[in-house]
Design an enzyme around this catalytic site. Structure first.
Site, PDB file in Angstrom:
ATOM      1  CB  SER A   1     -79.351  28.045   1.026  1.00  0.00           C
ATOM      2  OG  SER A   1     -78.877  27.892   0.979  1.00  0.00           O
TER       3      SER A   1
ATOM      4  CE1 TYR B   1     -81.483  32.540  -1.501  1.00  0.00           C
ATOM      5  CE2 TYR B   1     -78.846  31.038  -1.122  1.00  0.00           C
ATOM      6  CZ  TYR B   1     -80.203  30.567  -1.272  1.00  0.00           C
ATOM      7  OH  TYR B   1     -81.201  29.776  -1.509  1.00  0.00           O
TER       8      TYR B   1
END
Length: 274
Positions: free
Chosen positions: A165, A179
């Site tokens: 990501s 995250y």
């Protein structure tokens, strides 16, 4: 049919980007092992793809469990005879109401003339929240990669694509430091393992998506006011998020025999991170 008769394992295939990857890989001729903790979801997807002519195997698998991963990969090998491609897609993402509130505060700091202030997230994060994200997003990638390499290295062929990501290469997800940390770990793991196994003709690369128009994201966008959508679009140079099929097209190249990339971390964010 760039992947004709290749055996591909896709984790987290029951929805979102994983489903988009599965559909595109099926169209490219791959035989699919669809893994997810949501067995009903991957079973339904497998039946749909079979009706379109693809060969699919649906398996329940919690990637945070090494035993579950080992059992699933053994089942794939028993069914198909080998494993050529692994897409490490399964991951937890911050999508609870409190995550949405933190995201809004972060985007306000990025786009509005508000006083600089702390988002006050890390200091209030629980051990359980941190460890759960790490177990799925990092341990899961390791367990699946290890199981795949046990088959790919002896056959001297393999492609591993890790879905990381932009959270792992930027501060765009400062609203979700747990995250971000896991995706940064996936990026570092990709580079190290890619160097390690390239001599066995196993190519390991990563894709760092920006926003993905999955059903949960569409639900989030539908709850935003026009003003809030304008705020979001200010940080998206293309003015929109990426479609699953756009990311899947990139993954197909990384999985193909025409790929010459090793340890590459591709920033596929529509310019969100430049």
């Amino acid at each position: 049919m760039q992947l004709n008769n290749r055996i591909a394992v896709i984790t987290g295939a029951a929805g979102g980007l994983g489903m988009g990857l599965a559909r595109r890989f099926a169209r490219e001729g791959a035989k699919l092992a669809l893994l997810d903790i949501n067995l009903a979801g991957v079973t339904q997807l497998a039946e749909e793809l079979k009706a379109e002519g693809a060969e699919c195997l649906a398996l329940h698998c919690d990637v945070s469990s090494s035993a579950a991963v080992d059992a699933a990969f053994a089942a794939v090998e028993a069914h198909f005879g080998r494993i050529d491609i692994l897409l490490n897609n399964a991951a937890l993402v911050p999508e609870k109401p409190e995550d949405e509130e933190r995201r809004k505060r972060h985007y306000a700091l990025l786009t509005q003339p508000v006083p600089r202030q702390s988002l006050e997230i890390t200091r209030n994060m629980s051990d359980a929240q941190w460890k759960r994200f790490w177990a799925v997003n990092v341990d899961g990638v390791f367990f699946c990669t290890r199981a795949a390499l046990q088959r790919m290295e002896p056959q001297r062929y393999g492609r591993i694509i890790n879905i990381a990501s932009i959270a792992g290469i930027s501060a765009m997800s400062a609203h979700s430091p747990h995250y971000s940390a896991t995706k940064g770990a996936v990026v570092a793991f990709t580079r190290a393992v890619a160097y390690e196994v390239a001599g066995a003709n196993v190519l390991v690369n990563a894709i760092c998506p920006g926003g993905v128009l999955t059903p949960p994201m569409n639900d989030f966008l539908s709850r935003q006011s026009p003003e809030q959508l304008n705020v979001l679009n200010q940080i998206l140079p293309l003015g929109r998020m990426g479609k699953p099929e756009e990311y899947a097209a990139l993954a197909v190249h990384l999985a193909s025999d025409e790929c010459y990339l090793v340890g590459t971390v591709i920033n596929a964010s529509g310019g969100t991170v430049i």
